[in-house]
Write a protein that holds these residues in place. Structure first.
Motif, PDB file in Angstrom:
ATOM      1  N   ILE A 106       0.910  -1.220  -0.101  1.00  0.00           N
ATOM      2  CA  ILE A 106      -0.032   0.101  -0.014  1.00  0.00           C
ATOM      3  C   ILE A 106       0.760   1.333  -0.040  1.00  0.00           C
ATOM      4  CG2 ILE A 106      -1.578   1.341   1.245  1.00  0.00           C
ATOM      5  CD1 ILE A 106      -2.789  -1.461   2.339  1.00  0.00           C
ATOM      6  N   VAL A 107       1.837   1.262   0.944  1.00  0.00           N
ATOM      7  CA  VAL A 107       2.770   2.616   1.083  1.00  0.00           C
ATOM      8  C   VAL A 107       3.449   2.749  -0.315  1.00  0.00           C
ATOM      9  CG1 VAL A 107       4.934   3.428   2.096  1.00  0.00           C
ATOM     10  CG2 VAL A 107       2.949   2.352   3.461  1.00  0.00           C
ATOM     11  N   LEU A 108       4.068   1.691  -0.879  1.00  0.00           N
ATOM     12  CA  LEU A 108       5.101   2.054  -2.081  1.00  0.00           C
ATOM     13  C   LEU A 108       4.160   2.508  -3.271  1.00  0.00           C
ATOM     14  CD1 LEU A 108       7.501  -0.981  -1.724  1.00  0.00           C
ATOM     15  CD2 LEU A 108       7.690   1.631  -1.256  1.00  0.00           C
ATOM     16  N   LEU A 109       3.055   1.629  -3.537  1.00  0.00           N
ATOM     17  CA  LEU A 109       1.942   1.804  -4.557  1.00  0.00           C
ATOM     18  C   LEU A 109       1.449   3.231  -4.333  1.00  0.00           C
ATOM     19  CD1 LEU A 109       1.135   0.567  -7.299  1.00  0.00           C
ATOM     20  CD2 LEU A 109      -0.739  -0.547  -6.033  1.00  0.00           C
ATOM     21  N   VAL A 110       0.805   3.680  -3.238  1.00  0.00           N
ATOM     22  CA  VAL A 110       0.533   4.992  -2.889  1.00  0.00           C
ATOM     23  C   VAL A 110       1.377   6.029  -3.308  1.00  0.00           C
ATOM     24  CG1 VAL A 110      -0.602   6.533  -1.426  1.00  0.00           C
ATOM     25  CG2 VAL A 110      -1.473   4.330  -1.633  1.00  0.00           C
ATOM     26  N   SER A 111       2.803   5.858  -2.910  1.00  0.00           N
ATOM     27  CA  SER A 111       3.598   6.789  -2.834  1.00  0.00           C
ATOM     28  C   SER A 111       3.896   7.158  -4.333  1.00  0.00           C
ATOM     29  CB  SER A 111       4.989   6.491  -2.137  1.00  0.00           C
ATOM     30  OG  SER A 111       4.553   6.252  -0.773  1.00  0.00           O
ATOM     31  N   VAL A 112       4.373   6.110  -5.065  1.00  0.00           N
ATOM     32  CA  VAL A 112       4.822   6.285  -6.573  1.00  0.00           C
ATOM     33  C   VAL A 112       3.549   6.626  -7.498  1.00  0.00           C
ATOM     34  CG1 VAL A 112       6.352   4.405  -6.302  1.00  0.00           C
ATOM     35  CG2 VAL A 112       4.092   3.952  -7.398  1.00  0.00           C
ATOM     36  N   THR A 113       2.539   6.792  -6.979  1.00  0.00           N
ATOM     37  CA  THR A 113       1.264   7.245  -7.827  1.00  0.00           C
ATOM     38  C   THR A 113       1.028   8.700  -7.212  1.00  0.00           C
ATOM     39  OG1 THR A 113       0.335   5.073  -7.867  1.00  0.00           O
ATOM     40  CG2 THR A 113      -1.059   7.072  -8.268  1.00  0.00           C
ATOM     41  N   VAL A 114       1.213   9.282  -6.048  1.00  0.00           N
ATOM     42  CA  VAL A 114       0.857  10.305  -5.529  1.00  0.00           C
ATOM     43  C   VAL A 114       1.693  11.417  -5.971  1.00  0.00           C
ATOM     44  CG1 VAL A 114       0.706  11.736  -3.408  1.00  0.00           C
ATOM     45  CG2 VAL A 114      -0.700   9.645  -3.689  1.00  0.00           C
ATOM     46  N   GLY A 231       1.188   8.704   7.618  1.00  0.00           N
ATOM     47  CA  GLY A 231      -0.196   8.808   7.401  1.00  0.00           C
ATOM     48  C   GLY A 231      -0.875   7.809   6.472  1.00  0.00           C
ATOM     49  N   ILE A 232      -0.160   7.389   5.490  1.00  0.00           N
ATOM     50  CA  ILE A 232      -0.818   6.252   4.652  1.00  0.00           C
ATOM     51  C   ILE A 232      -0.635   5.021   5.465  1.00  0.00           C
ATOM     52  CG2 ILE A 232      -0.231   4.629   2.755  1.00  0.00           C
ATOM     53  CD1 ILE A 232       1.230   7.140   1.541  1.00  0.00           C
ATOM     54  N   ILE A 233       0.201   4.580   6.180  1.00  0.00           N
ATOM     55  CA  ILE A 233       0.001   3.266   7.070  1.00  0.00           C
ATOM     56  C   ILE A 233      -0.961   3.666   7.883  1.00  0.00           C
ATOM     57  CG2 ILE A 233       1.283   2.101   8.968  1.00  0.00           C
ATOM     58  CD1 ILE A 233       3.835   2.611   7.466  1.00  0.00           C
ATOM     59  N   LEU A 234      -1.374   4.564   8.605  1.00  0.00           N
ATOM     60  CA  LEU A 234      -2.558   5.040   9.639  1.00  0.00           C
ATOM     61  C   LEU A 234      -4.138   4.703   9.040  1.00  0.00           C
ATOM     62  CD1 LEU A 234      -0.928   7.524  11.939  1.00  0.00           C
ATOM     63  CD2 LEU A 234      -1.256   5.479  12.591  1.00  0.00           C
ATOM     64  N   THR A 235      -4.106   5.443   7.783  1.00  0.00           N
ATOM     65  CA  THR A 235      -5.241   5.407   6.934  1.00  0.00           C
ATOM     66  C   THR A 235      -5.610   3.828   6.551  1.00  0.00           C
ATOM     67  OG1 THR A 235      -4.679   7.548   6.297  1.00  0.00           O
ATOM     68  CG2 THR A 235      -6.476   6.380   5.041  1.00  0.00           C
ATOM     69  N   ALA A 236      -4.502   3.459   5.977  1.00  0.00           N
ATOM     70  CA  ALA A 236      -4.842   1.905   5.538  1.00  0.00           C
ATOM     71  C   ALA A 236      -5.122   0.840   6.735  1.00  0.00           C
ATOM     72  CB  ALA A 236      -3.486   1.387   4.906  1.00  0.00           C
ATOM     73  N   ALA A 237      -4.651   1.387   8.053  1.00  0.00           N
ATOM     74  CA  ALA A 237      -4.968   0.780   9.032  1.00  0.00           C
ATOM     75  C   ALA A 237      -6.332   0.841   9.512  1.00  0.00           C
ATOM     76  CB  ALA A 237      -3.998   0.825  10.366  1.00  0.00           C
ATOM     77  N   GLY A 238      -6.694   2.029   9.411  1.00  0.00           N
ATOM     78  CA  GLY A 238      -8.084   2.457   9.783  1.00  0.00           C
ATOM     79  C   GLY A 238      -8.965   1.857   9.115  1.00  0.00           C
ATOM     80  N   LEU A 239      -8.777   1.695   7.542  1.00  0.00           N
ATOM     81  CA  LEU A 239      -9.685   1.082   6.449  1.00  0.00           C
ATOM     82  C   LEU A 239      -9.899  -0.122   6.937  1.00  0.00           C
ATOM     83  CD1 LEU A 239      -8.836   3.314   3.626  1.00  0.00           C
ATOM     84  CD2 LEU A 239     -10.839   3.419   4.948  1.00  0.00           C
ATOM     85  N   GLY A 240      -8.870  -0.834   7.318  1.00  0.00           N
ATOM     86  CA  GLY A 240      -8.787  -2.252   7.534  1.00  0.00           C
ATOM     87  C   GLY A 240      -9.631  -2.754   8.860  1.00  0.00           C
ATOM     88  N   PHE A 241      -9.413  -1.804   9.821  1.00  0.00           N
ATOM     89  CA  PHE A 241     -10.109  -1.955  10.943  1.00  0.00           C
ATOM     90  C   PHE A 241     -11.670  -1.906  10.976  1.00  0.00           C
ATOM     91  CE2 PHE A 241     -12.097  -0.143  14.826  1.00  0.00           C
ATOM     92  CZ  PHE A 241     -11.549  -0.764  15.902  1.00  0.00           C
ATOM     93  N   LEU A 242     -11.904  -1.054   9.703  1.00  0.00           N
ATOM     94  CA  LEU A 242     -13.497  -0.846   9.553  1.00  0.00           C
ATOM     95  C   LEU A 242     -14.024  -1.992   8.545  1.00  0.00           C
ATOM     96  CD1 LEU A 242     -13.783   2.991   9.158  1.00  0.00           C
ATOM     97  CD2 LEU A 242     -14.291   1.621  11.141  1.00  0.00           C
ATOM     98  N   GLY A 243     -13.119  -2.914   8.573  1.00  0.00           N
ATOM     99  CA  GLY A 243     -13.496  -3.866   7.229  1.00  0.00           C
ATOM    100  C   GLY A 243     -13.431  -3.393   5.807  1.00  0.00           C
ATOM    101  N   LEU A 244     -12.920  -2.301   5.505  1.00  0.00           N
ATOM    102  CA  LEU A 244     -12.987  -1.905   4.123  1.00  0.00           C
ATOM    103  C   LEU A 244     -11.619  -2.180   3.460  1.00  0.00           C
ATOM    104  CD1 LEU A 244     -14.740   1.528   4.843  1.00  0.00           C
ATOM    105  CD2 LEU A 244     -15.813  -0.822   3.898  1.00  0.00           C
ATOM    106  N   GLY A 245     -10.627  -2.703   3.960  1.00  0.00           N
ATOM    107  CA  GLY A 245      -9.405  -2.826   3.238  1.00  0.00           C
ATOM    108  C   GLY A 245      -9.081  -4.249   2.979  1.00  0.00           C
ATOM    109  N   ALA A 246      -8.071  -4.899   3.214  1.00  0.00           N
ATOM    110  CA  ALA A 246      -7.655  -6.389   2.794  1.00  0.00           C
ATOM    111  C   ALA A 246      -8.656  -7.131   3.575  1.00  0.00           C
ATOM    112  CB  ALA A 246      -6.305  -6.959   3.171  1.00  0.00           C
ATOM    113  N   GLN A 247      -9.580  -8.182   3.072  1.00  0.00           N
ATOM    114  CA  GLN A 247     -10.408  -8.826   3.396  1.00  0.00           C
ATOM    115  C   GLN A 247      -9.860 -10.275   4.054  1.00  0.00           C
ATOM    116  OE1 GLN A 247     -13.727  -7.612   3.379  1.00  0.00           O
ATOM    117  NE2 GLN A 247     -12.506  -5.929   2.938  1.00  0.00           N
ATOM    118  N   PRO A 248     -10.752 -10.590   5.269  1.00  0.00           N
ATOM    119  CA  PRO A 248     -10.281 -11.771   5.933  1.00  0.00           C
ATOM    120  C   PRO A 248     -10.325 -13.005   4.812  1.00  0.00           C
ATOM    121  CG  PRO A 248     -12.174 -10.962   7.088  1.00  0.00           C
ATOM    122  CD  PRO A 248     -11.877 -10.127   5.780  1.00  0.00           C
ATOM    123  N   PRO A 249      -9.190 -13.921   5.039  1.00  0.00           N
ATOM    124  CA  PRO A 249      -8.400 -14.041   6.347  1.00  0.00           C
ATOM    125  C   PRO A 249      -6.985 -13.126   5.921  1.00  0.00           C
ATOM    126  CG  PRO A 249      -8.097 -15.930   5.167  1.00  0.00           C
ATOM    127  CD  PRO A 249      -9.183 -15.031   4.206  1.00  0.00           C
TER     128      PRO A 249
END
Length: 301
Positions: A106-114, A231-249
């Motif tokens: 997530i971090v690398l792909l967002v960084s090279v795009t942004v 901030g990218i790590i925290l945002t990705a973790a927040g979305l994952g916490f809400l169930g909107l990021g990488a899906q289980p398992p």
């Protein structure tokens, strides 16, 4: 008297070797400056360790991160499971190791795009000014007016859960600060004497931007991207916490905290260990960004 003539091939080889030596010398000097700052050295070491762990995850992880062992569910940290197990008996250490791949992805792909997106829009707005600047900056202001996590939530909700959609959502919320920074740098450069001289020589606006302005804006943009990685790590973790990021398992760190919050009072390790991983790596990127600012920004000297 003997006169020797160097062949063009030997001259080119010597020139290439000199360029390599100069490049190695610059790299050594850059690393030496980083090493003189303890916090920067610590941050860089942690990020390097994260890269090594992600690359060699199958060799480092003692267990399969997806295989369940219900007989050992919620086991406390012990010799067999260094960080304990989760509610399905999966080894938390192994899941952290494999989760580093998702975080870096997530971090690398967002960084090279942004980076290129924000730099392109910022230098274009700053150099041309007028209506171009007004339109681009008003769009930027609209994106900045919303909290990044809320805007990312809106985009993921529209696109649907998934790791690729998280990358797209974070990219769409992370470019405005970089664009404003690049615009500010361009505004201070476009009236410089050397830019005026290049224009008088007949250089096109594209050439002026690409050959002269963009290289001077790159250090500031790189510093900003590095500091944005936390901030990218925290945002990705927040979305994952809400169930909107990488899906289980999938072993995403934010999702690990979310699934373990039910047991956090009795089994502290289920949420504490992934939370510490997020905290440590976020701090590491901040430390590295501070160090790069001291090294790359001449105004800080």
């Amino acid at each position: 008297m003997t006169v020797s003539f160097d062949s063009p091939l030997s001259s080119a080889s010597r020139e290439r070797s000199l360029r390599i030596k100069r490049g190695v010398g610059r790299a050594a000097g850059f690393l030496g400056k980083m090493a003189r700052n303890p916090l920067t050295a610590i941050g860089g070491s942690i990020i390097l360790l994260l890269l090594v762990v992600a690359m060699f995850a199958p060799l480092i992880a003692p267990y399969n991160p997806l295989v369940q062992d219900l007989e050992n569910a919620l086991s406390a940290p012990n010799a067999a499971h260094w960080f304990g197990t989760d509610e399905f008996g999966r080894d938390i250490f192994s899941r952290l190791v494999y989760g580093s791949r998702i975080t870096l992805y997530i971090v690398l792909l967002v960084s090279v795009t942004v980076g290129p997106l924000g730099l392109l829009l910022g230098v274009t707005a700053g150099y041309f000014g007028g209506k171009v600047d007004m339109v681009l900056m008003r769009v930027t202001d609209i994106f900045i007016s919303f909290p990044s996590l809320v805007l990312a939530l809106a985009f993921v909700a529209a696109l649907g859960p998934g790791l690729e959609h998280v990358v797209i959502a974070i990219t769409l919320t992370a470019w405005p600060p970089i664009a404003r920074l690049a615009r500010a740098e361009t505004l201070s450069l476009r009236q410089a004497d050397f830019i005026s001289a290049v224009r008088l020589q007949g250089a096109s606006p594209v050439r002026v931007l690409w050959r002269h302005i963009v290289p001077l804006c790159l250090p500031s943009v790189i510093i900003r991207i590095t500091m944005n990685m936390a901030g990218i790590i925290l945002t990705a973790a927040g979305l994952g916490f809400l169930g909107l990021g990488a899906q289980p398992p999938e072993p995403e760190w934010g999702a690990m905290i979310s699934s373990g919050r039910t047991y956090m009072m009795e089994c502290w390790w289920v949420v504490t260990i992934p939370g510490l991983a997020i905290l440590i790596n976020s701090l590491a990127f901040n430390f590295l960004g501070d160090g790069l600012r001291d090294i790359l920004d001449p105004r800080s000297e």
